[in-house]
Structures are given as structure tokens and as C-alpha cells.
Design an enzyme around this catalytic site. Sequence first.
Site, PDB file in Angstrom:
ATOM      1  N   HIS A   1     -19.451 -36.426  12.610  1.00  0.00           N
ATOM      2  CA  HIS A   1     -19.856 -37.265  11.059  1.00  0.00           C
ATOM      3  C   HIS A   1     -18.858 -37.741  10.240  1.00  0.00           C
ATOM      4  O   HIS A   1     -18.245 -37.085   9.500  1.00  0.00           O
ATOM      5  CB  HIS A   1     -20.380 -36.060  10.504  1.00  0.00           C
ATOM      6  CG  HIS A   1     -21.756 -35.333  10.700  1.00  0.00           C
ATOM      7  ND1 HIS A   1     -23.030 -35.956  10.538  1.00  0.00           N
ATOM      8  CD2 HIS A   1     -21.959 -34.514  11.501  1.00  0.00           C
ATOM      9  CE1 HIS A   1     -23.914 -35.382  11.188  1.00  0.00           C
ATOM     10  NE2 HIS A   1     -23.383 -34.169  11.713  1.00  0.00           N
TER      11      HIS A   1
ATOM     12  N   ARG B   1     -23.868 -28.853  14.442  1.00  0.00           N
ATOM     13  CA  ARG B   1     -24.637 -28.649  15.609  1.00  0.00           C
ATOM     14  C   ARG B   1     -24.785 -29.719  16.528  1.00  0.00           C
ATOM     15  O   ARG B   1     -25.878 -30.630  16.652  1.00  0.00           O
ATOM     16  CB  ARG B   1     -26.265 -28.326  14.905  1.00  0.00           C
ATOM     17  CG  ARG B   1     -26.374 -26.890  14.298  1.00  0.00           C
ATOM     18  CD  ARG B   1     -27.707 -26.576  13.950  1.00  0.00           C
ATOM     19  NE  ARG B   1     -28.223 -27.442  12.912  1.00  0.00           N
ATOM     20  CZ  ARG B   1     -29.378 -28.274  13.391  1.00  0.00           C
ATOM     21  NH1 ARG B   1     -29.980 -28.034  14.404  1.00  0.00           N
ATOM     22  NH2 ARG B   1     -29.674 -29.250  12.184  1.00  0.00           N
TER      23      ARG B   1
ATOM     24  N   GLU C   1     -19.198 -40.014   8.092  1.00  0.00           N
ATOM     25  CA  GLU C   1     -19.495 -40.001   6.686  1.00  0.00           C
ATOM     26  C   GLU C   1     -19.033 -38.943   5.753  1.00  0.00           C
ATOM     27  O   GLU C   1     -19.438 -39.022   4.568  1.00  0.00           O
ATOM     28  CB  GLU C   1     -20.916 -40.229   6.867  1.00  0.00           C
ATOM     29  CG  GLU C   1     -22.142 -39.234   6.897  1.00  0.00           C
ATOM     30  CD  GLU C   1     -22.150 -38.905   8.615  1.00  0.00           C
ATOM     31  OE1 GLU C   1     -21.190 -39.332   9.273  1.00  0.00           O
ATOM     32  OE2 GLU C   1     -22.953 -38.095   8.851  1.00  0.00           O
TER      33      GLU C   1
ATOM     34  N   CYS D   1     -24.478 -38.301  15.209  1.00  0.00           N
ATOM     35  CA  CYS D   1     -25.077 -36.673  15.603  1.00  0.00           C
ATOM     36  C   CYS D   1     -26.540 -36.921  16.033  1.00  0.00           C
ATOM     37  O   CYS D   1     -26.773 -37.646  16.931  1.00  0.00           O
ATOM     38  CB  CYS D   1     -24.794 -35.986  14.350  1.00  0.00           C
ATOM     39  SG  CYS D   1     -24.958 -34.124  14.929  1.00  0.00           S
TER      40      CYS D   1
ATOM     41  N   GLY E   1     -28.786 -35.582  11.124  1.00  0.00           N
ATOM     42  CA  GLY E   1     -29.939 -34.797  10.449  1.00  0.00           C
ATOM     43  C   GLY E   1     -30.585 -33.895  11.694  1.00  0.00           C
ATOM     44  O   GLY E   1     -29.856 -33.320  12.164  1.00  0.00           O
ATOM     45  N   GLU E   2     -31.711 -34.139  11.578  1.00  0.00           N
ATOM     46  CA  GLU E   2     -32.723 -33.326  12.721  1.00  0.00           C
ATOM     47  C   GLU E   2     -33.279 -34.572  13.663  1.00  0.00           C
ATOM     48  O   GLU E   2     -34.258 -35.351  13.219  1.00  0.00           O
ATOM     49  CB  GLU E   2     -33.560 -32.609  11.929  1.00  0.00           C
ATOM     50  CG  GLU E   2     -34.223 -31.541  13.094  1.00  0.00           C
ATOM     51  CD  GLU E   2     -33.431 -30.877  13.856  1.00  0.00           C
ATOM     52  OE1 GLU E   2     -32.586 -30.411  13.474  1.00  0.00           O
ATOM     53  OE2 GLU E   2     -33.669 -30.825  15.102  1.00  0.00           O
ATOM     54  N   SER E   3     -32.884 -34.776  14.871  1.00  0.00           N
ATOM     55  CA  SER E   3     -33.368 -35.931  15.464  1.00  0.00           C
ATOM     56  C   SER E   3     -34.849 -35.694  15.786  1.00  0.00           C
ATOM     57  O   SER E   3     -35.497 -36.829  15.732  1.00  0.00           O
ATOM     58  CB  SER E   3     -32.776 -35.867  16.817  1.00  0.00           C
ATOM     59  OG  SER E   3     -32.678 -34.782  17.716  1.00  0.00           O
TER      60      SER E   3
HETATM   61  N1  GLN Z   1     -28.789 -30.604  16.276  1.00  0.00           N
HETATM   62  C1  GLN Z   1     -29.369 -31.697  15.564  1.00  0.00           C
HETATM   63  C2  GLN Z   1     -30.572 -32.417  16.370  1.00  0.00           C
HETATM   64  O1  GLN Z   1     -30.733 -31.720  17.460  1.00  0.00           O
HETATM   65  C3  GLN Z   1     -28.398 -32.781  15.161  1.00  0.00           C
HETATM   66  C4  GLN Z   1     -27.312 -32.260  14.195  1.00  0.00           C
HETATM   67  C5  GLN Z   1     -26.688 -33.244  13.060  1.00  0.00           C
HETATM   68  O2  GLN Z   1     -27.326 -34.566  13.016  1.00  0.00           O
HETATM   69  N2  GLN Z   1     -25.651 -32.696  12.548  1.00  0.00           N
HETATM   70  O3  GLN Z   1     -31.048 -33.261  16.071  1.00  0.00           O
END
Ligand code: GLN
Length: 194
Positions: free
Chosen positions: A178, A143, A180, A80, A48-50
Site C-alpha cells: 500500500h 492481509r 498510499e 493489494c 480493501g476487500e476484493s
Molecule cells: N485480503 C484482501 C482481499 O483478499 C486484500 C487486503 C488489502 O487490500 N489490504 O481482498
Amino acid sequence: MARCIGVLALQGDFREHALSLERCGASVREIRTLQDLDGVDGLVLPGGESTVMGRLLTEEGLMEPVRALCRSGMPVLGTCAGMILLAKTLPEFPDQPRIGCLDISVVRNAFGRQTDSFSTELAVSGFGGDEKGQRTVQAVFIRAPIVQDTGEGVEVLSCFEGRPVAVRQKNILALAFHPELTPELCFHRWLLEQ
Ligand code: GLN
């Protein structure tokens, strides 16, 4: 009784992880509050987005309890953004809130932007496979981060273009990709086998 695996469900692709875990026969609990952590046998930190997950972990009072579980020896899988949350060192974002108990240094978005996302075959050690003990998995990078450095006691299980993308330190397994999002279940099964 089926082992109960908690999936951090504050943001990101926690539903896909829950499906993979259910396919392995786990009972799954979505973790949003402190009480949700009660009695879980393992934990998934999804992609997700850390930055968002780190902020929400703090706001929900989950940061310290999750850190304590990671330190207690509970099996933890981070993918990720989950890997980023686990990383002890983020050279470019030293103040980004995170769990920080896996001794790796990580660079976020190391492969470029969303449009540079890709899928590739990867050889991974430690999950059965061929005579060299390597299993080929389909790995989706979105990403994705890359591991720049690993501390003592961190095992590198797979590299892409010479840099680690799957690592393990004792009870903590972290992947830059990923699983999943693919039918591959070996990493989720690992959580149940610990
Ligand atoms: N780029 C995202 C981050 O910095 C991580 C991307 C992902 O979990 N697919 O959190």
C-alpha cells in the site's frame, strides 16, 4: 490541464489514494458509476476487500467498462485488493468476480491475518533510484496477496522473500502493498507520466 485520474471508490482505502494523487498534482475523480469513468486519463484500484469490490463492480455495471479501459492501454494502478481484482488467475477462488486482465496468478492473504500485517523496506525497479536502477520504498503489507506465477510479458519489479510483490504488464502496474499509506509518490506519479 491536470490529468484526471479516477479512483474506484466503491469500497476500501480510495481516500488515501486520492490524497497521494492530489499531492502529485492530479485532478482526482471518485468512480462509483459508469458516467464517472468519462474522460479519465488513468485509474486506481485501491486496497480493501476484493470480494466486495468485485461484487459491487458487477452490481454497478462497472466490471466490463473497467475491463475495457484496462485493455485499451489506459494506465492502471492496482494495490493489494486491486492487484487481486486485476489477476487473471486466482487458483483458490476461480469464480471470484474480477477484472482479470493482468497475466498473473495470485494467492490471497498469503502472509496471514490482519494481525500479521507488517511494514518493510523494499527495493523496486523501474522508478529511478540508485545506480542499479532500484528505489527503496517503505511497503505496508495488510492481509496482502502474493504473486505465485507470472505470464509472458509481465515484468517483476520487486520481490519479497523471493516472491513477486510488484509487477507490470504494459499499462498495468500492480502492487501487493500500500504506497498510499506512506509518503511515497513514485507509483502514483507513474500513472501521470504514462
Ligand atoms: N485480503 C484482501 C482481499 O483478499 C486484500 C487486503 C488489502 O487490500 N489490504 O481482498
